[in-house]
Design an enzyme around this catalytic site. Sequence first.
Site, mmCIF file in Angstrom:
data_model
loop_
_atom_site.group_PDB
_atom_site.id
_atom_site.type_symbol
_atom_site.label_atom_id
_atom_site.label_comp_id
_atom_site.label_asym_id
_atom_site.label_seq_id
_atom_site.Cartn_x
_atom_site.Cartn_y
_atom_site.Cartn_z
ATOM 1 N N ARG A 196 0.823 -1.215 0.000
ATOM 2 C CA ARG A 196 0.000 0.000 0.000
ATOM 3 C C ARG A 196 0.857 1.266 0.000
ATOM 4 O O ARG A 196 1.656 1.502 0.906
ATOM 5 C CB ARG A 196 -0.927 -0.011 1.214
ATOM 6 C CG ARG A 196 -2.018 1.039 1.175
ATOM 7 C CD ARG A 196 -2.958 0.886 2.357
ATOM 8 N NE ARG A 196 -4.101 1.785 2.238
ATOM 9 C CZ ARG A 196 -4.080 3.064 2.620
ATOM 10 N NH1 ARG A 196 -2.978 3.572 3.144
ATOM 11 N NH2 ARG A 196 -5.154 3.815 2.477
ATOM 12 N N HIS B 154 0.134 5.366 -1.744
ATOM 13 C CA HIS B 154 -0.760 6.156 -2.586
ATOM 14 C C HIS B 154 -0.156 6.498 -3.946
ATOM 15 O O HIS B 154 -0.880 6.668 -4.922
ATOM 16 C CB HIS B 154 -1.150 7.452 -1.867
ATOM 17 C CG HIS B 154 -2.192 7.264 -0.820
ATOM 18 N ND1 HIS B 154 -1.921 6.684 0.399
ATOM 19 C CD2 HIS B 154 -3.516 7.570 -0.809
ATOM 20 C CE1 HIS B 154 -3.026 6.645 1.129
ATOM 21 N NE2 HIS B 154 -4.014 7.181 0.411
ATOM 22 N N LYS C 278 -13.567 6.802 -16.508
ATOM 23 C CA LYS C 278 -14.484 5.726 -16.119
ATOM 24 C C LYS C 278 -13.798 4.889 -15.032
ATOM 25 O O LYS C 278 -13.355 3.753 -15.250
ATOM 26 C CB LYS C 278 -14.884 4.880 -17.327
ATOM 27 C CG LYS C 278 -16.189 4.108 -17.127
ATOM 28 C CD LYS C 278 -16.695 3.558 -18.433
ATOM 29 C CE LYS C 278 -17.964 2.724 -18.265
ATOM 30 N NZ LYS C 278 -19.123 3.501 -17.799
ATOM 31 N N GLU D 290 -24.924 14.877 -15.013
ATOM 32 C CA GLU D 290 -25.389 13.599 -15.526
ATOM 33 C C GLU D 290 -26.146 12.882 -14.421
ATOM 34 O O GLU D 290 -26.319 13.429 -13.337
ATOM 35 C CB GLU D 290 -24.193 12.760 -15.988
ATOM 36 C CG GLU D 290 -23.146 12.537 -14.910
ATOM 37 C CD GLU D 290 -21.840 11.948 -15.440
ATOM 38 O OE1 GLU D 290 -21.813 11.536 -16.609
ATOM 39 O OE2 GLU D 290 -20.866 11.895 -14.673
#
Length: 295
Positions: A115, A117, A162, A194
């Site tokens: 982990r 970032h 997306k 949207e």
Amino acid sequence: MSTSHDLPDLPCYLNGEFTTLPNARVSVMDRGFVFGDGIYEVVPVYAGQPFRFLEHMARLARSLDEMRITSPCTDGQWREIVDTLVAAYAKQQGKVPEETNQLVYIQVTRGVALRDHAMIAGLTPTVFAMSNRLYIYPPEERAAGVACVTADDFRWKKAHIKSISLAGAVMARQISADVGANETIMFRDGWLSEAAASNVWVVKGGVVLGAPKDNLVLEGIRYGLFEELCRDAGIPFELRRVSREEVMAADELLMSSATKEIIAVTQLDGKPVGNGKPGPIYDKLYAGYQQAKRA
């Protein structure tokens, strides 16, 4: 307690191998699991044929570029994966692909690492894809249209990617689910963006209006298709900022997505849109959409 064994035995693809959902496994340190660090794409398949496949692949590539994830497959390789899944799902259903409508989901994450970032370089992307049944709205539902509610757009300002980081969309969709509505139509600073999982179109005075293609809206594959359908039907089409007041006063209100195709919104925040029924512009665009599927 639900387990992976409760998942349906649907065909899927994971990192070079075809298997089924209950047997697919990824590392707990996959950055998609830890950070939502990945992108996805959804390809509708009609009568065994992917719809607007190259347009979906172009959007997939754009999202990967934005996230600085190296594309793991060429368009040809993606097509092989999709076609194999479509054939596998059809076989499972006791049919040939041409007898099925399906929805192929594709997901690419940055890969597996401890982990951190920062965007760790040199990772091998995790590639997952699966196919399932594509729900087609029956005629009686289309004739009635759907009810929606409105909300402020509280999501991040990179909606054009997306991303699988969909907590904002999940929370937005739940606003409508809580009241039995179909979708949540969102506004940012008073302007239409949207819906939680759909693009939104406003019809006023015979003109189809949509939000501009920028970082505040995911450019649905139906953006280009809508423009084509409007041109073919002689309907004026315009992308610009659309105010909340214009939406609330629309003659017709439409939504589009891979799963909805085109659907009329006939009720918004408990009030009828226009005369409360799908209108003539919807009828023309929906007919054009069905023709495009057969092309």
